[in-house]
Design a protein around this motif. Sequence first.
Motif, PDB file in Angstrom:
ATOM      1  N   GLY A 140       0.814  -1.195   0.000  1.00  0.00           N
ATOM      2  CA  GLY A 140       0.000   0.000   0.000  1.00  0.00           C
ATOM      3  C   GLY A 140       0.852   1.251   0.000  1.00  0.00           C
ATOM      4  N   HIS A 141       0.185   2.376   0.125  1.00  0.00           N
ATOM      5  CA  HIS A 141       0.864   3.666   0.131  1.00  0.00           C
ATOM      6  C   HIS A 141       1.179   4.071   1.569  1.00  0.00           C
ATOM      7  CE1 HIS A 141      -0.912   3.770  -3.904  1.00  0.00           C
ATOM      8  NE2 HIS A 141       0.135   4.525  -4.193  1.00  0.00           N
ATOM      9  N   VAL A 142       2.353   4.626   1.772  1.00  0.00           N
ATOM     10  CA  VAL A 142       2.773   5.088   3.095  1.00  0.00           C
ATOM     11  C   VAL A 142       1.997   6.366   3.409  1.00  0.00           C
ATOM     12  CG1 VAL A 142       4.697   5.891   4.495  1.00  0.00           C
ATOM     13  CG2 VAL A 142       5.051   4.078   2.818  1.00  0.00           C
ATOM     14  N   ASP A 190      10.556   8.138  15.352  1.00  0.00           N
ATOM     15  CA  ASP A 190      10.878   7.929  16.767  1.00  0.00           C
ATOM     16  C   ASP A 190      10.369   6.583  17.276  1.00  0.00           C
ATOM     17  OD1 ASP A 190       8.315   8.898  16.354  1.00  0.00           O
ATOM     18  OD2 ASP A 190       8.188   9.797  18.357  1.00  0.00           O
ATOM     19  N   LEU A 191       9.296   6.056  16.694  1.00  0.00           N
ATOM     20  CA  LEU A 191       8.737   4.761  17.096  1.00  0.00           C
ATOM     21  C   LEU A 191       9.184   3.624  16.183  1.00  0.00           C
ATOM     22  CD1 LEU A 191       5.042   5.854  17.781  1.00  0.00           C
ATOM     23  CD2 LEU A 191       6.838   5.457  19.466  1.00  0.00           C
ATOM     24  N   SER A 192       9.893   3.961  15.100  1.00  0.00           N
ATOM     25  CA  SER A 192      10.277   2.986  14.069  1.00  0.00           C
ATOM     26  C   SER A 192       9.040   2.270  13.526  1.00  0.00           C
ATOM     27  CB  SER A 192      11.287   1.976  14.613  1.00  0.00           C
ATOM     28  OG  SER A 192      12.467   2.613  14.978  1.00  0.00           O
ATOM     29  N   GLN A 193       8.037   3.058  13.185  1.00  0.00           N
ATOM     30  CA  GLN A 193       6.790   2.527  12.632  1.00  0.00           C
ATOM     31  C   GLN A 193       6.318   3.401  11.481  1.00  0.00           C
ATOM     32  OE1 GLN A 193       3.777   2.215  15.657  1.00  0.00           O
ATOM     33  NE2 GLN A 193       4.644   0.343  16.505  1.00  0.00           N
ATOM     34  N   MET A 194       5.441   2.828  10.679  1.00  0.00           N
ATOM     35  CA  MET A 194       4.773   3.596   9.639  1.00  0.00           C
ATOM     36  C   MET A 194       3.374   3.047   9.445  1.00  0.00           C
ATOM     37  SD  MET A 194       6.692   2.469   6.154  1.00  0.00           S
ATOM     38  CE  MET A 194       7.562   0.932   6.106  1.00  0.00           C
ATOM     39  N   ASP A 195       2.501   3.881   8.926  1.00  0.00           N
ATOM     40  CA  ASP A 195       1.138   3.484   8.588  1.00  0.00           C
ATOM     41  C   ASP A 195       1.057   3.379   7.076  1.00  0.00           C
ATOM     42  OD1 ASP A 195       0.328   3.601  11.232  1.00  0.00           O
ATOM     43  OD2 ASP A 195      -0.382   5.658  11.092  1.00  0.00           O
ATOM     44  N   ILE A 196       0.443   2.292   6.602  1.00  0.00           N
ATOM     45  CA  ILE A 196       0.211   2.162   5.170  1.00  0.00           C
ATOM     46  C   ILE A 196      -1.279   1.952   4.928  1.00  0.00           C
ATOM     47  CG2 ILE A 196       2.522   1.285   4.687  1.00  0.00           C
ATOM     48  CD1 ILE A 196       1.305  -1.478   4.290  1.00  0.00           C
ATOM     49  N   ARG A 197      -1.737   2.396   3.767  1.00  0.00           N
ATOM     50  CA  ARG A 197      -3.139   2.247   3.386  1.00  0.00           C
ATOM     51  C   ARG A 197      -3.192   1.339   2.167  1.00  0.00           C
ATOM     52  NH1 ARG A 197      -5.137   7.409   3.064  1.00  0.00           N
ATOM     53  NH2 ARG A 197      -6.088   7.147   5.094  1.00  0.00           N
ATOM     54  N   GLY A 235      18.295  -1.025  -1.292  1.00  0.00           N
ATOM     55  CA  GLY A 235      17.886   0.367  -1.194  1.00  0.00           C
ATOM     56  C   GLY A 235      18.179   0.902   0.190  1.00  0.00           C
ATOM     57  N   LYS A 236      17.658   2.095   0.470  1.00  0.00           N
ATOM     58  CA  LYS A 236      17.891   2.740   1.764  1.00  0.00           C
ATOM     59  C   LYS A 236      16.555   3.118   2.386  1.00  0.00           C
ATOM     60  CE  LYS A 236      22.282   4.648   0.317  1.00  0.00           C
ATOM     61  NZ  LYS A 236      23.031   5.847  -0.007  1.00  0.00           N
ATOM     62  N   GLN A 237      16.558   3.165   3.697  1.00  0.00           N
ATOM     63  CA  GLN A 237      15.353   3.515   4.435  1.00  0.00           C
ATOM     64  C   GLN A 237      14.910   4.942   4.106  1.00  0.00           C
ATOM     65  OE1 GLN A 237      15.812   3.094   8.644  1.00  0.00           O
ATOM     66  NE2 GLN A 237      13.865   4.089   9.100  1.00  0.00           N
ATOM     67  N   ASP A 238      15.848   5.842   3.882  1.00  0.00           N
ATOM     68  CA  ASP A 238      15.518   7.244   3.618  1.00  0.00           C
ATOM     69  C   ASP A 238      14.785   7.447   2.296  1.00  0.00           C
ATOM     70  OD1 ASP A 238      16.753   7.879   5.987  1.00  0.00           O
ATOM     71  OD2 ASP A 238      18.699   8.286   5.046  1.00  0.00           O
ATOM     72  N   GLU A 239      14.816   6.465   1.401  1.00  0.00           N
ATOM     73  CA  GLU A 239      14.127   6.583   0.114  1.00  0.00           C
ATOM     74  C   GLU A 239      12.619   6.431   0.260  1.00  0.00           C
ATOM     75  OE1 GLU A 239      17.390   4.998  -3.080  1.00  0.00           O
ATOM     76  OE2 GLU A 239      16.337   3.479  -1.903  1.00  0.00           O
ATOM     77  N   VAL A 240      12.175   5.795   1.352  1.00  0.00           N
ATOM     78  CA  VAL A 240      10.737   5.612   1.596  1.00  0.00           C
ATOM     79  C   VAL A 240      10.203   6.877   2.246  1.00  0.00           C
ATOM     80  CG1 VAL A 240       8.991   4.264   2.799  1.00  0.00           C
ATOM     81  CG2 VAL A 240      10.983   3.122   1.828  1.00  0.00           C
ATOM     82  N   LYS A 241       9.262   7.513   1.572  1.00  0.00           N
ATOM     83  CA  LYS A 241       8.664   8.753   2.059  1.00  0.00           C
ATOM     84  C   LYS A 241       7.142   8.603   2.083  1.00  0.00           C
ATOM     85  CE  LYS A 241      12.429  11.621   0.427  1.00  0.00           C
ATOM     86  NZ  LYS A 241      13.298  11.123   1.434  1.00  0.00           N
ATOM     87  N   GLU A 242       6.473   9.551   2.694  1.00  0.00           N
ATOM     88  CA  GLU A 242       5.020   9.535   2.720  1.00  0.00           C
ATOM     89  C   GLU A 242       4.497   9.633   1.297  1.00  0.00           C
ATOM     90  OE1 GLU A 242       3.704  12.565   5.401  1.00  0.00           O
ATOM     91  OE2 GLU A 242       4.545  11.544   7.142  1.00  0.00           O
ATOM     92  N   GLY A 243       3.564   8.756   0.937  1.00  0.00           N
ATOM     93  CA  GLY A 243       3.025   8.694  -0.406  1.00  0.00           C
ATOM     94  C   GLY A 243       3.669   7.614  -1.258  1.00  0.00           C
ATOM     95  N   SER A 244       4.790   7.048  -0.800  1.00  0.00           N
ATOM     96  CA  SER A 244       5.465   5.988  -1.556  1.00  0.00           C
ATOM     97  C   SER A 244       4.645   4.713  -1.514  1.00  0.00           C
ATOM     98  CB  SER A 244       6.839   5.695  -0.960  1.00  0.00           C
ATOM     99  OG  SER A 244       7.661   6.822  -0.970  1.00  0.00           O
ATOM    100  N   PHE A 245       4.750   3.923  -2.582  1.00  0.00           N
ATOM    101  CA  PHE A 245       4.089   2.622  -2.618  1.00  0.00           C
ATOM    102  C   PHE A 245       5.102   1.571  -2.194  1.00  0.00           C
ATOM    103  CE2 PHE A 245       2.569  -1.317  -4.524  1.00  0.00           C
ATOM    104  CZ  PHE A 245       1.247  -1.306  -4.119  1.00  0.00           C
ATOM    105  N   VAL A 246       4.757   0.754  -1.189  1.00  0.00           N
ATOM    106  CA  VAL A 246       5.676  -0.245  -0.649  1.00  0.00           C
ATOM    107  C   VAL A 246       5.011  -1.607  -0.576  1.00  0.00           C
ATOM    108  CG1 VAL A 246       7.068   1.379   0.700  1.00  0.00           C
ATOM    109  CG2 VAL A 246       5.056   0.341   1.733  1.00  0.00           C
TER     110      VAL A 246
END
Length: 122
Positions: A45-47, A53-60, A88-99
Amino acid sequence: MKVFPTLLSLVLAGAVFAAMPAGASQAAAESKKAPAVEKQTKWQGHVVRIYKDLSQMDIRDNKTAQSDHLRKVAYDDSTEWTKLGKPGKQDEVKEGSFVIVLGHVDEKGVLHARRVDLRLPR
């Protein structure tokens, strides 16, 4: 004369039956020792948000009927980050990215990511 073949067949049959339970119990013991392989869960889904700080992300997930349904993904130092299947690198994943995320879901419904793959936007 008929006694000898009958006696011989009884002895052979007894030997076969005596050997069977040992083999069956050995197979059962081996299957108990082998740990059950857990199947990895795949979410995509999309980020929506990244909580560094929590090492978490929400995806839809766009496939679900509820458009406001968010899924929590937790990551740590052991998480493998890839881009289109290549390192790849963690910094490449941004809000709106598809993962696409692979990992295991805990009892709280949080996916602990073993791999996060950044894909092209859909």
